[in-house]
Design an enzyme around this catalytic site. Structure first.
Site, PDB file in Angstrom:
ATOM      1  N   MET A  36       0.837  -1.198   0.000  1.00 39.52           N
ATOM      2  CA  MET A  36       0.000   0.000   0.000  1.00 39.52           C
ATOM      3  C   MET A  36       0.876   1.254   0.000  1.00 39.52           C
ATOM      4  O   MET A  36       0.391   2.364   0.245  1.00 39.52           O
ATOM      5  CB  MET A  36      -0.942  -0.005   1.202  1.00 39.52           C
ATOM      6  CG  MET A  36      -1.886  -1.210   1.171  1.00 39.52           C
ATOM      7  SD  MET A  36      -3.361  -1.000   2.159  1.00 39.52           S
ATOM      8  CE  MET A  36      -2.681  -0.823   3.795  1.00 39.52           C
ATOM      9  N   GLY A  37       2.171   1.069  -0.256  1.00 39.69           N
ATOM     10  CA  GLY A  37       3.055   2.220  -0.397  1.00 39.69           C
ATOM     11  C   GLY A  37       3.501   2.804   0.931  1.00 39.69           C
ATOM     12  O   GLY A  37       3.403   2.172   1.960  1.00 39.69           O
ATOM     13  N   HIS A  43       9.119  -3.221   3.426  1.00 39.14           N
ATOM     14  CA  HIS A  43       8.782  -3.404   2.008  1.00 39.14           C
ATOM     15  C   HIS A  43      10.050  -3.652   1.180  1.00 39.14           C
ATOM     16  O   HIS A  43      10.061  -4.496   0.278  1.00 39.14           O
ATOM     17  CB  HIS A  43       8.110  -2.142   1.447  1.00 39.14           C
ATOM     18  CG  HIS A  43       6.839  -1.746   2.143  1.00 39.14           C
ATOM     19  ND1 HIS A  43       6.719  -0.575   2.849  1.00 39.14           N
ATOM     20  CD2 HIS A  43       5.647  -2.362   2.233  1.00 39.14           C
ATOM     21  CE1 HIS A  43       5.492  -0.480   3.338  1.00 39.14           C
ATOM     22  NE2 HIS A  43       4.821  -1.546   2.986  1.00 39.14           N
ATOM     23  N   GLY A 153       5.028 -10.199   3.907  1.00 38.25           N
ATOM     24  CA  GLY A 153       5.734 -10.097   5.182  1.00 38.25           C
ATOM     25  C   GLY A 153       5.008 -10.848   6.293  1.00 38.25           C
ATOM     26  O   GLY A 153       3.783 -10.806   6.388  1.00 38.25           O
ATOM     27  N   SER A 192       4.138   1.392   8.054  1.00 31.02           N
ATOM     28  CA  SER A 192       3.826   2.716   7.507  1.00 31.02           C
ATOM     29  C   SER A 192       3.068   3.546   8.535  1.00 31.02           C
ATOM     30  O   SER A 192       3.120   4.771   8.524  1.00 31.02           O
ATOM     31  CB  SER A 192       2.953   2.577   6.251  1.00 31.02           C
ATOM     32  OG  SER A 192       3.590   1.747   5.305  1.00 31.02           O
ATOM     33  N   ARG A 193       2.345   2.864   9.439  1.00 24.87           N
ATOM     34  CA  ARG A 193       1.531   3.590  10.414  1.00 24.87           C
ATOM     35  C   ARG A 193       2.341   4.131  11.597  1.00 24.87           C
ATOM     36  O   ARG A 193       1.798   4.892  12.395  1.00 24.87           O
ATOM     37  CB  ARG A 193       0.407   2.691  10.933  1.00 24.87           C
ATOM     38  CG  ARG A 193      -0.670   2.390   9.887  1.00 24.87           C
ATOM     39  CD  ARG A 193      -1.822   1.616  10.490  1.00 24.87           C
ATOM     40  NE  ARG A 193      -2.965   1.524   9.600  1.00 24.87           N
ATOM     41  CZ  ARG A 193      -3.296   0.438   8.889  1.00 24.87           C
ATOM     42  NH1 ARG A 193      -2.544  -0.641   8.951  1.00 24.87           N
ATOM     43  NH2 ARG A 193      -4.366   0.436   8.113  1.00 24.87           N
TER      44      ARG A 193
HETATM   45  P1  AMP Z   1       1.458  -2.886   3.468  1.00 23.84           P
HETATM   46  O1  AMP Z   1       1.979  -1.820   2.561  1.00 23.84           O
HETATM   47  O2  AMP Z   1       1.437  -2.503   4.907  1.00 23.84           O
HETATM   48  O3  AMP Z   1       0.172  -3.497   2.967  1.00 23.84           O
HETATM   49  O4  AMP Z   1       2.525  -4.059   3.391  1.00 23.84           O
HETATM   50  C1  AMP Z   1       2.902  -4.624   2.163  1.00 23.84           C
HETATM   51  C2  AMP Z   1       3.706  -5.864   2.434  1.00 23.84           C
HETATM   52  O5  AMP Z   1       4.853  -5.522   3.218  1.00 23.84           O
HETATM   53  C3  AMP Z   1       2.939  -6.923   3.237  1.00 23.84           C
HETATM   54  O6  AMP Z   1       3.271  -8.213   2.744  1.00 23.84           O
HETATM   55  C4  AMP Z   1       3.460  -6.728   4.623  1.00 23.84           C
HETATM   56  O7  AMP Z   1       3.380  -7.880   5.432  1.00 23.84           O
HETATM   57  C5  AMP Z   1       4.911  -6.372   4.360  1.00 23.84           C
HETATM   58  N1  AMP Z   1       5.478  -5.668   5.509  1.00 23.84           N
HETATM   59  C6  AMP Z   1       4.985  -4.571   6.140  1.00 23.84           C
HETATM   60  N2  AMP Z   1       5.745  -4.257   7.201  1.00 23.84           N
HETATM   61  C7  AMP Z   1       6.731  -5.190   7.250  1.00 23.84           C
HETATM   62  C8  AMP Z   1       7.839  -5.419   8.114  1.00 23.84           C
HETATM   63  N3  AMP Z   1       8.092  -4.628   9.161  1.00 23.84           N
HETATM   64  N4  AMP Z   1       8.647  -6.464   7.854  1.00 23.84           N
HETATM   65  C9  AMP Z   1       8.411  -7.284   6.804  1.00 23.84           C
HETATM   66  N5  AMP Z   1       7.388  -7.124   5.949  1.00 23.84           N
HETATM   67  C10 AMP Z   1       6.557  -6.084   6.161  1.00 23.84           C
END
Ligand code: AMP
Length: 291
Positions: A36-37, A43, A153, A192-193
């Protein structure tokens, strides 16, 4: 710095597919990293894993509205596409897909995927419909991109469990690669949060992971009662993350996410803690050898 100095950027499905078709006739393998950027080290680690595994890395950046509940943070979810583009280029991403919602949902709510298992605990319990939204958008992305590999992740361990079910249910010829959680030096899982935390909340937030680690210590010392481990972690979070409100603390089997009063095999210790503007999740998955 970057491994390639060209990255294709697409907003439209047909153009993306034309490009991917060319790679496919060349016999190149395609790896897909959905995000989601507002990219961070977590990421980037997924992208690095993909670079090691496949010829062509496709990254999507799309904040999917159908996986957010009505009172969740869709509008305020952090976004910074220009910076994300630079980071993706630096990491050697080959193709960046950044579609609009009109592109992704041309028929609005005509059809969707409903997830029946692995969603009645953890985030699925408090975020009704969240994983239906995740599964629906992933069916679209998987059909559009047809990747050989996808990278997710373990920070979102329940998502990995659901994607595993999605791939098996719909017979996608895609290999799922789970990637370990990337953390700040103090242990807080990168997210991201995290930018939405106040200074005080940020100072307390690493104690969420510490509580999970303390739960793990109990398991390593032979504790097999999930309830005892959960109570210890709840106490730790109450004491050391007083600004947070616990959404859940659970110890379950993994990946099927069933309650198991006596623990053995693969187990997840997971928690979600609500701060003022951000809900933080974290987990540890551990394999308990049968005695
Ligand atoms: P998101 O942008 O939050 O939807 O995350 C996109 C991908 O990045 C998902 O597969 C998440 O599980 C992975 N991700 C987010 N945070 C982490 C982290 N701290 N370590 C490893 N993978 C992550």
């Amino acid at each position: 710095m970057g491994e390639n100095n060209s990255m294709q950027i697409f907003k439209h499905i047909t153009e993306l597919q034309q490009s991917l078709a060319q790679y496919r006739v060349q016999g190149k393998t395609i790896g897909y990293v959905p995000t989601m950027g507002f990219l961070h080290e977590g990421h980037l680690t997924l992208i690095k894993e993909a670079k090691k595994t496949v010829d062509i890395v496709v990254l999507s950046i799309y904040v999917n509205p159908t996986q957010f509940g009505p009172n969740e943070d869709f509008d305020s979810y952090p976004r910074h596409i220009e910076r994300d583009q630079e980071l993706a280029l630096e990491q050697g991403v080959d193709v960046l897909f950044h579609p609009s919602t009109d592109e992704m949902y041309p028929t609005e709510s005509m059809m969707s995927v409903i997830v029946n298992e692995r969603v009645d605990q953890l985030c699925g319990k408090s975020r009704t419909g969240h994983f239906d939204g995740v599964a629906t958008i992933l069916v679209k992305f998987f059909n559009i991109i047809s990747p050989d590999y996808v990278f997710f992740g373990m920070k979102d361990a329940q998502q990995v469990a659901v994607v595993d079910g999605l791939i098996k249910t719909f017979h996608y010829p895609i290999k799922l690669i789970p990637v370990q959680t990337v953390r700040e030096v103090d242990g807080l899982a990168k997210s991201s949060r995290n930018v939405k935390l106040t200074l005080e909340e940020r100072a307390q937030a690493p104690n969420i992971y510490k509580a999970l680690q303390n739960g793990l210590v109990l398991i390593k010392n032979g504790e097999q009662n999930a309830n005892v481990i959960e109570q210890k972690m709840i106490k730790d979070i109450h004491e050391n993350v007083p600004l947070g409100e616990i959404d859940y603390v659970q110890v379950l089997s993994y990946p099927d996410l069933k309650e198991k009063r006596t623990l053995s095999g693969k187990v997840i210790l997971a928690t979600a803690v609500k701060m003022q503007q951000a809900r933080l999740i974290d987990n540890i998955v551990v394999d308990i050898p049968n005695k």
